[in-house]
Design an enzyme around this catalytic site. Sequence first.
Site, short mmCIF file in Angstrom:
data_model
loop_
_atom_site.label_atom_id
_atom_site.label_comp_id
_atom_site.label_asym_id
_atom_site.label_seq_id
_atom_site.Cartn_x
_atom_site.Cartn_y
_atom_site.Cartn_z
CG HIS A 1 25.45 0.79 31.70
ND1 HIS A 1 26.65 1.45 31.72
CD2 HIS A 1 25.70 -0.46 32.18
CE1 HIS A 1 27.59 0.64 32.20
NE2 HIS A 1 27.04 -0.52 32.48
CE LYS B 1 25.16 1.66 35.68
NZ LYS B 1 24.96 0.65 36.75
#
Length: 244
Positions: A132, A136
């Site tokens: 990600h 995040k």
Amino acid sequence: MTKIIITGSNGRMGRTLISCAAHHNDLQVVGQIDQGDDLKTVIGQGDVVIDFSSHSATPAIAMLCAAHKKALVIGTTGHSPEEKSQIANCQSQIPIVLSSNFSTGVNTLFWLTRKAAEILGPDFDLEIVEMHHRLKRDAPSGTAKTLAEILAEVRKLRLDKVVRYGRDGIVGERTAEEIGVHSVRGGDVVGDHTVIFAGVGERVELTHKASTRETFANGALRAANWVTKQKPGLYDMQDVLGLK
């Protein structure tokens, strides 16, 4: 017309939800709530709340929805066991869709992962890799956790006993029951997930890559439309898509 309220409206997903909702003729955003706003002031105007705020805020949102008999869609991840329990306590009063990922493709990955694990059996080593964007906050991703839970369920194992989050140093040989979960962070990656079934002489890999948050937003909006027609209970995106 389904009237929706979005919590976490100033976040990446919140902004994407608002943008995507404008293209759905059967949906209307009647409330946008973020830090400093009071959900109580608008909850009476909506049919369903879509929560993409923070894991710590979700239980209070769920209890408020239950008190006002409003359906709830939860896309926030990283909930503690206690927070999950508090959310689940509201399922007898309102319908709730709780999913780690609202993408149709990812939910297909969930289904395929279960089937592959059943077909390939215990002779294949199981590893999950997720990547990600650099911003995040939680790891591993909620989607990776769901994939690990599916694999453990098929193998009839307790996940907390067999999961291995990364490896470092002299860790010894891999056990047959081990389920590896690895998190990668960098750049602006929306979300990549790969499930690896590694056998002797062959390997099967199932991969989903998301290139836009609209994939998740449109799935959450679909869930919002669906959940308002359901009886009280705790559902997930597999229920919404009819994959169960």
